[in-house]
Design an enzyme around this catalytic site. Structure first.
Site, mmCIF file in Angstrom:
data_model
loop_
_atom_site.group_PDB
_atom_site.id
_atom_site.type_symbol
_atom_site.label_atom_id
_atom_site.label_comp_id
_atom_site.label_asym_id
_atom_site.label_seq_id
_atom_site.Cartn_x
_atom_site.Cartn_y
_atom_site.Cartn_z
ATOM 1 N N ARG A 1 0.810 -1.231 0.000
ATOM 2 C CA ARG A 1 0.000 0.000 0.000
ATOM 3 C C ARG A 1 0.841 1.277 0.000
ATOM 4 N NH1 ARG A 1 -3.228 -3.386 3.440
ATOM 5 N NH2 ARG A 1 -5.152 -3.962 2.353
ATOM 6 N N HIS B 1 1.417 11.556 -28.108
ATOM 7 C CA HIS B 1 1.022 10.195 -27.740
ATOM 8 C C HIS B 1 0.302 9.494 -28.887
ATOM 9 C CE1 HIS B 1 1.176 10.765 -23.054
ATOM 10 N NE2 HIS B 1 2.361 10.721 -23.622
ATOM 11 N N HIS C 1 1.820 16.657 -25.755
ATOM 12 C CA HIS C 1 1.689 15.248 -25.408
ATOM 13 C C HIS C 1 0.461 14.578 -26.041
ATOM 14 C CE1 HIS C 1 4.843 16.269 -22.654
ATOM 15 N NE2 HIS C 1 4.902 15.047 -22.172
ATOM 16 N N ASN D 1 1.372 19.096 -20.239
ATOM 17 C CA ASN D 1 1.070 18.144 -21.309
ATOM 18 C C ASN D 1 1.143 18.774 -22.699
ATOM 19 O OD1 ASN D 1 0.530 15.858 -19.640
ATOM 20 N ND2 ASN D 1 -1.433 16.775 -19.090
ATOM 21 N N ARG E 1 -1.384 22.142 -13.845
ATOM 22 C CA ARG E 1 -0.423 21.083 -14.169
ATOM 23 C C ARG E 1 -0.680 20.512 -15.559
ATOM 24 N NH1 ARG E 1 2.108 16.229 -10.420
ATOM 25 N NH2 ARG E 1 3.377 15.354 -12.095
ATOM 26 N N GLU F 1 -3.303 17.568 -10.764
ATOM 27 C CA GLU F 1 -3.875 18.017 -12.029
ATOM 28 C C GLU F 1 -5.384 18.221 -11.923
ATOM 29 O OE1 GLU F 1 -3.618 16.186 -16.384
ATOM 30 O OE2 GLU F 1 -1.634 16.464 -15.506
ATOM 31 N N LYS G 1 4.199 11.474 -10.961
ATOM 32 C CA LYS G 1 3.373 10.676 -11.881
ATOM 33 C C LYS G 1 4.100 9.358 -12.172
ATOM 34 C CE LYS G 1 0.551 14.009 -14.414
ATOM 35 N NZ LYS G 1 0.207 14.532 -15.764
ATOM 36 N N LYS H 1 8.989 23.028 -13.268
ATOM 37 C CA LYS H 1 8.071 21.942 -12.959
ATOM 38 C C LYS H 1 7.727 21.919 -11.484
ATOM 39 C CE LYS H 1 6.724 17.279 -13.913
ATOM 40 N NZ LYS H 1 6.965 16.039 -14.675
ATOM 41 N N GLU I 1 11.653 18.266 -23.876
ATOM 42 C CA GLU I 1 10.990 18.603 -22.620
ATOM 43 C C GLU I 1 11.590 19.854 -21.987
ATOM 44 O OE1 GLU I 1 8.326 17.323 -21.486
ATOM 45 O OE2 GLU I 1 8.128 15.258 -22.199
ATOM 46 N N HIS J 1 9.720 9.047 -26.981
ATOM 47 C CA HIS J 1 8.710 9.913 -26.364
ATOM 48 C C HIS J 1 9.007 11.390 -26.599
ATOM 49 C CE1 HIS J 1 5.824 11.530 -23.548
ATOM 50 N NE2 HIS J 1 6.806 12.107 -22.867
#
Length: 367
Positions: free
Chosen positions: A121, A253, A249, A246, A242, A237, A143, A227, A185, A267
């Site tokens: 957990r 993607h 992205h 993206n 935030r 987000e 993330k 960041k 980035e 990427h």
């Protein structure tokens, strides 16, 4: 060494940027290592270059490192990959209060961080990113995720690291293509929210990619600081701030999905093309001038990154490419928000983009 603090209520942590941190990792991480046995997840490429350095540091300080060495590449971010990491960690007797070390690029960080988030957990982990992309983006902010057949990073959790060590000296071993992918980035932070940093990237991007120590250190520090500010304001987000990270992205993607999340398109390369598309689409709908869109394209191209999706040799239609976006994790109530531009350094979240117009636009870009 520069230290950037990621300010989160009750869970703040440092991102340390500088040369020689891998050789000093025992001292840097010592306060977080409760046991003499230290579990480290890495990949074969990173192991070849840095395993001896990390091992020497830990052994000299009285620790015993245990390495899980994975095959490099995006394929590791799968259910099977997650199971393998979790079972290995359980076999090593990792407890909730322990810290796992993620030594590698974004794939290793994402996978190890997600494993840490679900193991008993939730246990702690330390990010030691060894690629430019991971140092300026994926290692910071919590993330973590694996991929699904339906798309990239669709299965994951927010799970913040306890510490990030960004050794800029480690970037000397990277192939130029990996440096370029990471640079996408870097310049992203200028395009989305800092025009002055964009101007700096225009003038110094080639130096960053070439590994100039001063330029590289500045780029990493500025990117991490940007960041950190955004993550502190909107960790999960929920406010839209935030989401600006993206930029590029959603388009990127879709390109990654069409190329099978393979080495055909890294990427960062997808993000670079995605930012070009976002700028051009912003010009299409009248938000920015064609000249500004061209300036974004030119700055990215000047670094050596590809900007034209026609160069990928895709055989899909614009509609098929747009369809990949419908599996995006940012889908909300049946709509897909896009990060677009009101100017260089002025990104915003647009929830009213028509997907049929996106398909038409992409068809034109594919020609």
């Amino acid at each position: 060494m520069a230290v950037i603090r990621v300010e989160l209520a009750g869970r703040a942590y440092d991102v340390r940027v500088g040369e020689g941190l891998l050789a000093d990792c025992a001292a840097q991480c010592g306060a977080l290592l409760r046991k003499k046995d230290v579990p480290i997840v890495t990949d074969a490429n990173v192991s070849e270059h840095w395993r001896e350095t990390v091992t020497a540091s830990l052994v000299d300080a009285g620790y015993t490192p245990h390495f899980l060495v994975l095959d490099p590449g995006e394929a590791a971010k799968s259910w099977q990959g997650l199971e393998g990491v979790v079972e290995w960690l359980l076999g090593k007797g990792v407890e909730r209060g322990d810290h796992i070390v993620a030594l590698g690029g974004g794939v290793i960080g994402d996978l190890t961080g997600f494993a840490a988030s679900v193991l008993k957990r939730g246990c702690g982990f330390i990010q030691i990113p060894t690629t430019l992309l991971a140092q300026v983006d994926s290692s910071v902010g919590g993330k973590t995720a694996i991929n699904s057949k339906q798309g990239k990073n669709l299965i994951g959790a927010f799970h913040q690291p306890a510490l990030v060590l960004a050794d800029t000296g480690a970037l000397a071993t990277l192939p130029r293509r990996e440096m370029l992918a990471g640079y996408a980035e870097v310049i992203k932070y200028g395009i989305l929210g800092d025009r002055a940093f964009f101007d700096w990237c225009e003038a110094n991007g080639a130096k960053v990619v070439d590994g100039d120590a001063e330029a590289l250190a500045y780029a990493v520090e500025q990117s991490v600081a940007a960041k950190a500010r955004i993550v502190a304001e909107d960790e999960r987000e929920t406010t839209g701030t935030r989401a600006l990270l993206n930029l590029g992205h959603t388009f990127g993607h879709a390109l990654e999905a069409e190329t099978g999340f393979s080495s055909a398109l890294l990427h960062g390369e997808g993000v670079a093309m995605g930012m070009v598309l976002a700028a051009r689409y912003s010009a299409r709908i009248g938000n920015i001038s064609a000249d500004e869109a061209a300036r974004v394209t030119g700055a990215i191209a000047a670094s050596g990154l590809r900007t034209e999706i026609s160069a990928l040799g895709l055989t899909c239609s614009g509609k098929e490419l747009a369809a990949h976006m419908l599996h995006d994790k940012k889908m909300d109530a049946g709509t897909l928000p896009f990060i677009l531009l009101n100017g260089i350094g002025e990104a915003y979240l647009d929830k009213n983009v028509a997907m049929d117009d996106i398909a038409t636009f992409l068809a034109q870009q594919l020609d």
